[in-house]
Design a protein around this motif. Structure first.
Motif, PDB file in Angstrom:
ATOM      1  N   LEU A  11      52.968  38.425  36.819  1.00 54.40           N
ATOM      2  CA  LEU A  11      52.122  37.412  36.196  1.00 54.40           C
ATOM      3  C   LEU A  11      52.466  36.047  36.778  1.00 54.40           C
ATOM      4  O   LEU A  11      53.640  35.724  36.963  1.00 54.40           O
ATOM      5  CB  LEU A  11      52.353  37.401  34.679  1.00 54.40           C
TER       6      LEU A  11
ATOM      7  N   HIS B 286      52.688  41.950  31.262  1.00 52.66           N
ATOM      8  CA  HIS B 286      51.462  41.361  31.799  1.00 52.66           C
ATOM      9  C   HIS B 286      51.676  41.167  33.297  1.00 52.66           C
ATOM     10  O   HIS B 286      52.756  40.751  33.714  1.00 52.66           O
ATOM     11  CB  HIS B 286      51.174  40.013  31.134  1.00 52.66           C
TER      12      HIS B 286
ATOM     13  N   ASP C 204      45.543  37.929  34.552  1.00 54.24           N
ATOM     14  CA  ASP C 204      46.458  38.331  33.481  1.00 54.24           C
ATOM     15  C   ASP C 204      45.922  39.615  32.862  1.00 54.24           C
ATOM     16  O   ASP C 204      44.903  39.597  32.179  1.00 54.24           O
ATOM     17  CB  ASP C 204      46.564  37.219  32.429  1.00 54.24           C
TER      18      ASP C 204
END
Length: 177
Positions: free
Chosen positions: A21, A114, A134
């Motif tokens: 992420l 994520h 995301d």
């Protein structure tokens, strides 16, 4: 209406790539993917399914019970596919185990992290690139160990809004410069 077979696209090949992420994501269909992105390898023969779902609530009039308005109460953008290569990358993703090393996976019930994801879809010179800045694995399918098929790690990615409120960017290039 003019019919034009040149506008029909087929997902002949492509790649699903993942990165931590916050990794800068591509902003077009053709720029080379940044080094932190890792290709998850072969995807099962059913390909990738993109879904957009919404839930709505009805607003009804008191006078006659007619529905006079619908209010959207949720919105999901998902990608679903089966990873059919067994590698450290696919095992880390499927089992949400960041400590996977050759030969050892720990199944703990940890929630998936994520990540940033890129899906490249190729049809000859045509490219469609779906970028999820995301996303999180929110569903996992069964893994079947069988003598006539690959062990497959079936996942569903749910996209979340980035700082601009965008869940997915879809870039297309027809290969014509």
């Amino acid at each position: 209406m003019a019919l034009d077979a040149k506008n029909v696209r087929v997902a002949v090949t492509g790649a699903a790539l993942v990165a931590p992420l916050g990794t800068p994501t591509p902003t077009d269909a053709t720029t080379a993917i940044a080094v932190p992105f890792k290709d998850v390898g072969y995807i099962g023969e059913d390909g990738v399914t993109q879904s957009i779902s919404t839930d709505v609530s009805d607003i009804k009039a008191w006078q006659n019970g007619d529905v006079v308005r619908k209010v959207q109460t949720s919105h999901d953008f998902t990608l679903q596919f089966s990873m059919i290569e067994t590698t450290d990358t696919t095992l880390k993703l499927f089992y949400a185990d960041s400590t996977v090393t050759a030969g050892v996976v720990k199944v703990t019930g940890a929630q998936s992290s994520h990540n940033a994801w890129v899906l490249d879809v190729k049809d000859g010179k045509h490219t469609t690139r779906v970028v999820l800045p995301d996303a999180q694995i929110t569903e996992r399918g069964e893994v079947t160990y069988k003598n006539d098929e690959a062990a497959a790690y079936d996942i569903t990615l749910t996209a979340y809004p980035d700082a601009s409120g965008v869940k997915a960017y879809i870039y297309m290039d027809d290969g014509e410069i």
